[in-house]
Design an enzyme around this catalytic site. Sequence first.
Site, mmCIF file in Angstrom:
data_model
loop_
_atom_site.group_PDB
_atom_site.id
_atom_site.type_symbol
_atom_site.label_atom_id
_atom_site.label_comp_id
_atom_site.label_asym_id
_atom_site.label_seq_id
_atom_site.Cartn_x
_atom_site.Cartn_y
_atom_site.Cartn_z
ATOM 1 N N ASP A 112 0.770 -1.339 -0.028
ATOM 2 C CA ASP A 112 0.066 -0.053 0.002
ATOM 3 C C ASP A 112 0.767 1.270 -0.072
ATOM 4 O O ASP A 112 1.952 1.293 0.592
ATOM 5 C CB ASP A 112 -0.699 -0.002 1.362
ATOM 6 N N ASP A 130 -6.974 -1.440 -4.489
ATOM 7 C CA ASP A 130 -8.300 -0.859 -3.549
ATOM 8 C C ASP A 130 -9.082 0.208 -4.119
ATOM 9 O O ASP A 130 -10.318 0.252 -3.965
ATOM 10 C CB ASP A 130 -7.545 -0.272 -2.315
#
Length: 162
Positions: A112, A130
Amino acid sequence: MIYYVIAFIIFLVDQGTKWLVKTNMDLGQEISVIGDFFYITSHRNRGAAFGILQDQRWFFIVVTIIVVIALVWYIQKIKSQPDKLLPLALSLVLAGAIGNFLDRLLMGEVVDFFKFNFGSYTFPIFNVADSAIVVGVALIILDTLLETRREKRREGQQEGKE
């Protein structure tokens, strides 16, 4: 076929950006993009959205395989319908699911890197996959609302003909 091409392009962007972060940044390193509001950071997530269900790698792998099969099946089922929003939305969810699936399968964690601060609140760090999932789900909701509206119009037209 176009929906799979879209999913593949988003998957490539996701994997490319994760590769850039992994190879060019140290874990925990942050680069300010917009002051204290937006950073590119090198972060790893061993759980799901917002860090829930940490270290449940095999659970996510099995669930993702089931979800990917269901998405492909449903895209195939609806791709020839005149409405193009739903298959597009499903292709975004498919791309995101496969992008994070590959990370979990190969590394046991997801890379991330988008970090947003809203004053003292830091939104959970996320990635392109995401984002694709969130946008895809939002479009699915929008398509559902639009379809409900279309059905009401059709019912109104039916009643007007009677």
